[in-house]
Motif scaffolding. Structure first.
Motif, PDB file in Angstrom:
ATOM      1  N   LYS A   1       0.829  -1.083   0.136  1.00 52.48           N
ATOM      2  CA  LYS A   1       0.165   0.009  -0.053  1.00 52.48           C
ATOM      3  C   LYS A   1       0.989   1.329  -0.061  1.00 52.48           C
ATOM      4  N   VAL A   2       0.591   2.200  -0.897  1.00 57.01           N
ATOM      5  CA  VAL A   2       1.370   3.341  -0.914  1.00 57.01           C
ATOM      6  C   VAL A   2       0.462   4.503  -1.022  1.00 57.01           C
ATOM      7  N   VAL A   3       0.495   5.495   0.013  1.00 55.64           N
ATOM      8  CA  VAL A   3      -0.295   6.819   0.027  1.00 55.64           C
ATOM      9  C   VAL A   3       0.334   7.835  -0.340  1.00 55.64           C
ATOM     10  N   ILE A   4       0.021   8.815  -1.049  1.00 56.36           N
ATOM     11  CA  ILE A   4       0.710   9.813  -1.683  1.00 56.36           C
ATOM     12  C   ILE A   4       0.169  11.152  -1.572  1.00 56.36           C
ATOM     13  N   THR A   5       0.803  12.209  -1.092  1.00 55.14           N
ATOM     14  CA  THR A   5       0.357  13.657  -0.630  1.00 55.14           C
ATOM     15  C   THR A   5       0.704  14.557  -1.636  1.00 55.14           C
ATOM     16  N   ASP A   6      -0.077  15.499  -1.906  1.00 53.77           N
ATOM     17  CA  ASP A   6       0.320  16.826  -2.741  1.00 53.77           C
ATOM     18  C   ASP A   6      -0.495  17.738  -2.422  1.00 53.77           C
ATOM     19  N   LEU A   7      -0.250  19.141  -2.983  1.00 54.35           N
ATOM     20  CA  LEU A   7      -1.024  20.368  -2.924  1.00 54.35           C
ATOM     21  C   LEU A   7      -2.067  20.060  -3.981  1.00 54.35           C
ATOM     22  N   PHE A   8      -1.317  19.762  -5.267  1.00 57.69           N
ATOM     23  CA  PHE A   8      -2.015  19.666  -6.744  1.00 57.69           C
ATOM     24  C   PHE A   8      -2.707  18.706  -6.836  1.00 57.69           C
ATOM     25  N   ALA A   9      -4.111  18.516  -7.133  1.00 58.09           N
ATOM     26  CA  ALA A   9      -4.912  17.637  -7.583  1.00 58.09           C
ATOM     27  C   ALA A   9      -4.354  16.677  -8.955  1.00 58.09           C
ATOM     28  N   GLU A  10      -3.687  17.646 -10.000  1.00 57.96           N
ATOM     29  CA  GLU A  10      -3.521  17.087 -11.048  1.00 57.96           C
ATOM     30  C   GLU A  10      -2.118  15.807 -11.093  1.00 57.96           C
ATOM     31  N   ARG A  11      -1.311  16.424 -10.132  1.00 56.31           N
ATOM     32  CA  ARG A  11      -0.311  15.635  -9.694  1.00 56.31           C
ATOM     33  C   ARG A  11      -0.826  14.323  -9.248  1.00 56.31           C
ATOM     34  N   LEU A  12      -1.561  14.406  -8.077  1.00 53.43           N
ATOM     35  CA  LEU A  12      -2.209  13.159  -7.643  1.00 53.43           C
ATOM     36  C   LEU A  12      -2.932  12.324  -8.611  1.00 53.43           C
ATOM     37  N   GLY A  13      -3.528  13.023  -9.648  1.00 52.27           N
ATOM     38  CA  GLY A  13      -3.974  12.370 -10.652  1.00 52.27           C
ATOM     39  C   GLY A  13      -3.146  11.422 -11.591  1.00 52.27           C
TER      40      GLY A  13
ATOM     41  N   ALA B   1      -0.292  10.387  -9.992  1.00 49.87           N
ATOM     42  CA  ALA B   1       0.080   9.205  -9.269  1.00 49.87           C
ATOM     43  C   ALA B   1      -0.801   8.107  -9.159  1.00 49.87           C
ATOM     44  N   LYS B   2      -2.201   8.312  -9.403  1.00 60.41           N
ATOM     45  CA  LYS B   2      -3.093   7.508  -9.349  1.00 60.41           C
ATOM     46  C   LYS B   2      -3.034   6.499 -10.565  1.00 60.41           C
ATOM     47  N   GLU B   3      -2.809   7.088 -11.614  1.00 63.79           N
ATOM     48  CA  GLU B   3      -2.558   6.541 -12.931  1.00 63.79           C
ATOM     49  C   GLU B   3      -1.275   5.669 -12.723  1.00 63.79           C
ATOM     50  N   LEU B   4      -0.374   5.870 -12.089  1.00 56.59           N
ATOM     51  CA  LEU B   4       1.328   5.133 -11.687  1.00 56.59           C
ATOM     52  C   LEU B   4       0.780   4.029 -10.861  1.00 56.59           C
ATOM     53  N   GLY B   5      -0.335   4.110 -10.115  1.00 55.16           N
ATOM     54  CA  GLY B   5      -0.239   2.958  -9.270  1.00 55.16           C
ATOM     55  C   GLY B   5      -0.440   3.123  -7.968  1.00 55.16           C
ATOM     56  N   ALA B   6      -0.538   4.441  -7.286  1.00 52.70           N
ATOM     57  CA  ALA B   6      -0.566   4.816  -6.012  1.00 52.70           C
ATOM     58  C   ALA B   6      -2.013   4.116  -5.698  1.00 52.70           C
ATOM     59  N   ASP B   7      -1.996   3.681  -4.189  1.00 53.04           N
ATOM     60  CA  ASP B   7      -3.417   3.157  -3.565  1.00 53.04           C
ATOM     61  C   ASP B   7      -4.346   4.030  -3.237  1.00 53.04           C
ATOM     62  N   PHE B   8      -3.469   5.396  -2.471  1.00 58.83           N
ATOM     63  CA  PHE B   8      -4.258   6.381  -1.773  1.00 58.83           C
ATOM     64  C   PHE B   8      -3.739   7.751  -2.478  1.00 58.83           C
ATOM     65  N   GLN B   9      -4.551   8.633  -2.572  1.00 56.28           N
ATOM     66  CA  GLN B   9      -3.877  10.100  -2.836  1.00 56.28           C
ATOM     67  C   GLN B   9      -4.715  10.920  -1.906  1.00 56.28           C
ATOM     68  N   LEU B  10      -3.721  11.970  -1.261  1.00 57.64           N
ATOM     69  CA  LEU B  10      -4.294  12.681  -0.493  1.00 57.64           C
ATOM     70  C   LEU B  10      -4.079  14.421  -0.794  1.00 57.64           C
ATOM     71  N   THR B  11      -4.823  14.927  -1.101  1.00 60.51           N
ATOM     72  CA  THR B  11      -4.799  16.450  -1.320  1.00 60.51           C
ATOM     73  C   THR B  11      -4.701  17.169   0.219  1.00 60.51           C
ATOM     74  N   VAL B  12      -3.352  17.810   0.107  1.00 58.85           N
ATOM     75  CA  VAL B  12      -3.275  18.653   1.340  1.00 58.85           C
ATOM     76  C   VAL B  12      -3.446  20.148   1.119  1.00 58.85           C
ATOM     77  N   LYS B  13      -3.611  20.760   2.178  1.00 59.62           N
ATOM     78  CA  LYS B  13      -3.824  22.350   2.027  1.00 59.62           C
ATOM     79  C   LYS B  13      -2.505  22.779   2.807  1.00 59.62           C
ATOM     80  N   LYS B  14      -2.154  23.983   2.582  1.00 57.36           N
ATOM     81  CA  LYS B  14      -0.750  24.598   3.261  1.00 57.36           C
ATOM     82  C   LYS B  14      -1.248  24.747   4.510  1.00 57.36           C
ATOM     83  N   ASP B  15      -2.479  25.063   4.877  1.00 56.94           N
ATOM     84  CA  ASP B  15      -2.491  25.300   6.544  1.00 56.94           C
ATOM     85  C   ASP B  15      -3.041  23.819   7.418  1.00 56.94           C
ATOM     86  N   ASP B  16      -2.891  22.737   6.909  1.00 59.82           N
ATOM     87  CA  ASP B  16      -2.911  21.309   7.336  1.00 59.82           C
ATOM     88  C   ASP B  16      -2.132  21.312   8.613  1.00 59.82           C
TER      89      ASP B  16
END
Length: 354
Positions: free
Chosen positions: A195-207, A209-224
């Protein structure tokens, strides 16, 4: 052979020029290469924008580029394993002396190492370039020049995953879905991470990541908050990850990495940020979380070529933009703006194919 050697040269901070340099002659243990595909790295852009990275300061004009593949056109007198016409991927770091690091198999740590496009050493964003033949690796017919160039960023992922101990069944958090986060994802999955979870600020990058096999993608915000984010990672995975690969260098992300990783686990610091960073060190220490660093890579090219040739890893989707060498300034601007993932420069006028 065309005798003009168009090169992308950084003269000073903000001063990037295309200029013609002489075609070099290979030394006895070198090969002359006709460059084909060279990727633009964040570090190339950083030198252009800032004139330095940490202690590496630009003091004289330097050719940029270090993610590269090309074709052998001439071999030095002592070279036996390569011949003109061979397609090769270039490992940009070449040790200059056989010191203790070299002998111990950690030649990337040798303080005198030559490294493409790290001051004062010239890179290979040009038409013709000479390099140590021992650090040019023959590409199988089913591996393209662009894949050969992408072995350089892929190697960072291999080195990070190796040092982290990623293996069959590992659970992994990757902070940052830029090129290095994405290659770390590819390698972690190829090495057996369940299982790989990947985080980023930008949804397109996480898209991507999903295409490349990430099991979970988390969009983070600057103030998290880092602890809140660590909790979200745990909830997403169902448990804390055994390994975190931090690819941003951002202070809050490093904090998240330490809080998120399970006790007894490993945090790999791959991204480079401020030289002084405040982190919850005691939290990590009392939970026996190991913090490990990465400096480039060593002994990764043969593994990378095998991964690509066998189809275990597919890096082709990473290339989102292509420019001929003549449009290098436009290509650099595209990278600076953060458009796409990997921008590839095509250095051979007569062959612009991948």
């Amino acid at each position: 052979m065309a005798q003009e050697n168009l090169s992308v040269v950084l003269h000073a901070k903000g001063d990037l020029r295309l200029e013609t340099r002489p075609v070099p002659e290979p030394g006895p243990n070198e090969v002359l290469l006709q460059m084909h595909s060279v990727g633009i790295c964040g570090s190339d852009v950083h030198y252009w924008q800032n004139g330095r990275i940490g202690d590496f300061v630009l003091k004289k004009p330097m050719v940029l580029g270090h993610e590269a593949a090309g074709r052998v056109v001439k071999v030095g007198s002592a070279v036996t394993h390569l011949k003109p016409g061979d397609r090769v991927a270039i490992e940009p770091g070449v040790p200059r002396e056989m010191d203790e690091f070299f002998k111990g198999g950690q030649y990337n740590l040798s303080p005198t190492i030559f490294f493409c496009a790290t001051p004062p050493d010239d890179g290979n964003l040009c038409r013709y370039y000479t390099h140590s033949a021992n650090f040019c690796y023959k590409l199988p017919d089913n591996v393209t020049f662009e894949e050969g160039a992408l072995i350089e960023p892929l190697s960072v992922g291999i080195h990070a995953c190796r040092r982290a101990g990623v293996t069959l069944g590992s659970t992994v958090l990757i902070c940052g879905a830029g090129p290095i986060g994405l290659v770390s994802l590819l390698v972690a999955k190829a090495m057996g991470a369940s299982k790989v979870v990947i985080t980023d600020l930008f949804a397109e990058r996480l898209g991507m990541a999903k295409e490349l096999g990430a099991d979970f993608q988390l969009t983070v915000k600057k103030d998290d908050g880092p602890q809140q984010l660590a909790k979200t990672v745990e909830d997403t995975l169902g448990a804390q990850p055994q390994i975190t690969i931090e690819c941003t260098g951002v202070e809050s992300c490093i904090q998240t990495a330490l809080y998120a990783t399970r006790s007894g686990g490993v945090v790999m610091l791959v991204g480079l940020g401020a030289p002084m960073t405040t982190v919850p060190l005691v939290n990590a220490a009392v939970r026996e979380v190991d913090i490990r660093g990465v400096f480039r890579y060593c002994n990764t090219w043969p593994m990378a070529i095998a991964m690509l040739s066998s189809g275990k890893v597919n890096v082709k989707p990473l290339v989102t933009h292509r420019f001929p060498l003549e449009q290098a300034v436009q290509a650099f601007e595209t990278t600076r703006q953060g458009l796409g993932i990997k921008v590839m420069l095509k250095c051979d006028e007569n062959d612009q194919s991948p």
